[in-house]
Design an enzyme around this catalytic site. Sequence first.
Site, PDB file in Angstrom:
ATOM      1  N   SER A 287       0.807  -1.251   0.087  1.00  0.00           N
ATOM      2  CA  SER A 287       0.036   0.227   0.024  1.00  0.00           C
ATOM      3  C   SER A 287       0.740   1.422  -0.108  1.00  0.00           C
ATOM      4  CB  SER A 287      -1.090  -0.095   1.176  1.00  0.00           C
ATOM      5  OG  SER A 287      -1.938   1.013   0.998  1.00  0.00           O
ATOM      6  N   HIS A 288       0.734   2.129   0.876  1.00  0.00           N
ATOM      7  CA  HIS A 288       1.181   3.331   0.972  1.00  0.00           C
ATOM      8  C   HIS A 288       2.534   3.360   1.861  1.00  0.00           C
ATOM      9  CE1 HIS A 288      -1.057   2.208   4.607  1.00  0.00           C
ATOM     10  NE2 HIS A 288      -0.133   3.076   5.090  1.00  0.00           N
TER      11      HIS A 288
ATOM     12  N   ASP B 132      -2.563   6.621  -3.229  1.00  0.00           N
ATOM     13  CA  ASP B 132      -1.242   6.004  -2.781  1.00  0.00           C
ATOM     14  C   ASP B 132      -0.551   4.686  -3.763  1.00  0.00           C
ATOM     15  OD1 ASP B 132      -3.217   4.223  -2.647  1.00  0.00           O
ATOM     16  OD2 ASP B 132      -2.556   3.208  -0.843  1.00  0.00           O
TER      17      ASP B 132
ATOM     18  N   ASP C 272      -0.585   1.665  -4.158  1.00  0.00           N
ATOM     19  CA  ASP C 272      -1.319   0.910  -4.911  1.00  0.00           C
ATOM     20  C   ASP C 272      -2.564   1.202  -5.405  1.00  0.00           C
ATOM     21  OD1 ASP C 272      -2.403   0.805  -2.499  1.00  0.00           O
ATOM     22  OD2 ASP C 272      -3.161  -1.109  -2.371  1.00  0.00           O
TER      23      ASP C 272
ATOM     24  N   ASP D  67      -5.388   2.736  -4.043  1.00  0.00           N
ATOM     25  CA  ASP D  67      -6.888   2.735  -3.263  1.00  0.00           C
ATOM     26  C   ASP D  67      -7.273   4.024  -2.601  1.00  0.00           C
ATOM     27  OD1 ASP D  67      -5.109   1.869  -1.433  1.00  0.00           O
ATOM     28  OD2 ASP D  67      -6.128  -0.204  -0.854  1.00  0.00           O
ATOM     29  N   ARG D  68      -5.984   4.797  -2.115  1.00  0.00           N
ATOM     30  CA  ARG D  68      -6.397   5.858  -1.301  1.00  0.00           C
ATOM     31  C   ARG D  68      -6.564   7.007  -2.173  1.00  0.00           C
ATOM     32  NH1 ARG D  68      -3.055   5.377   4.388  1.00  0.00           N
ATOM     33  NH2 ARG D  68      -3.841   3.395   4.956  1.00  0.00           N
TER      34      ARG D  68
ATOM     35  N   LYS E  84     -11.484   0.004  -1.651  1.00  0.00           N
ATOM     36  CA  LYS E  84     -11.463   1.427  -1.798  1.00  0.00           C
ATOM     37  C   LYS E  84     -10.895   1.733  -3.230  1.00  0.00           C
ATOM     38  CE  LYS E  84      -7.775   1.748   1.466  1.00  0.00           C
ATOM     39  NZ  LYS E  84      -7.930   1.147   2.932  1.00  0.00           N
TER      40      LYS E  84
HETATM   41  C1  G1P Z   1      -4.738   1.931   8.263  1.00  0.00           C
HETATM   42  C2  G1P Z   1      -5.877   2.841   8.345  1.00  0.00           C
HETATM   43  C3  G1P Z   1      -7.171   1.856   7.933  1.00  0.00           C
HETATM   44  C4  G1P Z   1      -6.678   1.263   6.516  1.00  0.00           C
HETATM   45  C5  G1P Z   1      -5.737   0.541   6.649  1.00  0.00           C
HETATM   46  C6  G1P Z   1      -5.488  -0.115   5.026  1.00  0.00           C
HETATM   47  O1  G1P Z   1      -4.732   1.008   9.074  1.00  0.00           O
HETATM   48  O2  G1P Z   1      -6.061   3.506   9.443  1.00  0.00           O
HETATM   49  O3  G1P Z   1      -8.539   2.780   7.861  1.00  0.00           O
HETATM   50  O4  G1P Z   1      -8.030   0.521   6.269  1.00  0.00           O
HETATM   51  O5  G1P Z   1      -4.514   1.542   6.828  1.00  0.00           O
HETATM   52  O6  G1P Z   1      -5.179   0.836   4.185  1.00  0.00           O
HETATM   53  P1  G1P Z   1      -3.992   1.203  10.645  1.00  0.00           P
HETATM   54  O7  G1P Z   1      -2.744   1.372  10.311  1.00  0.00           O
HETATM   55  O8  G1P Z   1      -4.635   2.152  11.203  1.00  0.00           O
HETATM   56  O9  G1P Z   1      -4.558  -0.275  11.179  1.00  0.00           O
HETATM   57 ZN    ZN Z   2      -3.287   1.402  -0.522  1.00  0.00          ZN
END
Ligand code: G1P
Ligand code: ZN
Length: 544
Positions: free
Chosen positions: A113-114, A278, A280, A282-283, A377
Amino acid sequence: MPVYTIATIPFPDQKPGTSGLRKRVQVFRQPHYLENFVQSIFDTIAAPPDATLVLGGDGRYYNREAIQVILKMASANGFGRVLVGKGGILSTPAASCLIRKYRTFGGIILSASHNPGGPGGDFGIKYNTANGGPAPERTTEAIYAASKTIMQYRIADVASEIELDALGDSKLGDMTVSVIDPVSDYAELMESLFDFAAIRALLSNGFRIRFDAMHAVTGPYAREIFVNRLGAPADSVINAEPLPDFGGGHPDPNLTYAHELVDILYGDNAPDFGAASDGDGDRNMILGRHFFVTPSDSLAIIAANAHLVPGYKQGLAGIARSMPTSAAADRVAAALNIPCYETPTGWKFFGNLMDAGKVTLCGEESFGTGSDHIREKDGLWAVLFWLNILAARRQSVETIVREHRARFGRNVYSRHDYEGIPGDAANSVMKLLHERFGELQGAQLGNYKVLFCDDFSYTDPVDGSVSIGQGVRIGFTDGSRIVFRLSGTGTEGATLRIYLEAFEPDVAQHHLDAQEALAGLISIALEISELRQRTGRDRPTVIT
Ligand code: G1P
Ligand code: ZN
């Protein structure tokens, strides 16, 4: 096909409760490590012979190597076909779209992801089921259990590299590898939901946009959609080249990490609209000229304006938001007379609600927004939703937000993250809060009186499953709220998040800066949690 039996297969140590495995690249590169997890997935999901799988990732370092391994293992495990994005690229929303469109036996998505990428960064892998969404907890727990006892894995004995850069089919043993265009199916889906003609007209009328792909996966998607299909000038998309290390950046679209875009939108001669996605895809982050839209407000505004968007004009079944997300969407749901569900953090909780037809829109405060068009998302979807609203209303982003607040009230909102703190310190803060539930109940703290405090638990209305320990909530009589939660996604130490929310009905106060308006709640949060004393931190790492 040979079966390799390994005396010692490294144990992946997946974090329970998470949707996949996310670790440093050097951890993934240990011999048999990736293979262990992939075989554990295949053993758990028990695909029928000749099943089809979707495969792709966000292009980060180790993406290509991992795809080679997974293709050879898929062949040895009896899959009939794998649809793989050209160059090994698929955004998470595009993978979800492909799984649904071609009715495959799910897919494997490679992404952290990010989180930063590169040889010293993170890599990740997860399995999405046939509905296009992240595997449910019972499946991820079963994969985790399998990975601890696995003794062998199957892999095709093929030395050569599989060609990933030319479209078309090739054979790997009995299995077909179909290298497909990663963008076209997704772009087509977007075109079916949004009024592209209206957005094209808006853009040709001098409305200027800037999308920051942050050198991550959305670059090619954004170019195709905004530039090729909607006619935006080429420089509307910046950092559009996906790079294995994301150009050294941290591909997380928030005010801290997307500072290049933020500087442009807050600078002289700023464009009318800015957005980022981000690693991948999705954000999303939404900006107007000199203006930031909180993700919680964005969800509410999208819901309140959904009738302007072709794919949603028939109405919304319901809305779901994660617990720490502000209640702005609840107010819109009430006005529309539709249900609003409050779920634990994480997209997987929305899947059941969408599959059951209970909700159309979902969102999280963490820059995640989406709908039942897929089961993840979707960053570019949110950007297109905003552009469609802007094209229909012909007002500025700021005016749309202000009018929304004037009508529904303002849920002033902020999240403070304390990243990379020692696990012990983080746990002691959470433990202290639990111990204080009794004394906090009904207490007057500054201008606020505690209405309730608890640790959020959720019973899934579709399958009845119960998730406990989802975050400490302190609710106040005026509707304000403080939430404390430990992150489940970090890979370094613990991350403690404090979510702050105050409801402000008075339009005269709507111009106030969020940190200013929340100052009272911020000091209450620090005091009751003893966060500074226990973590040695005197300020958050990230404020959103
Ligand atoms: C974080 C975000 C959450 C999201 C997740 C995956 O998780 O807060 O809303 O679903 O990344 O993208 P967290 O690190 O808070 O567990
Ligand atoms: Zn992501």
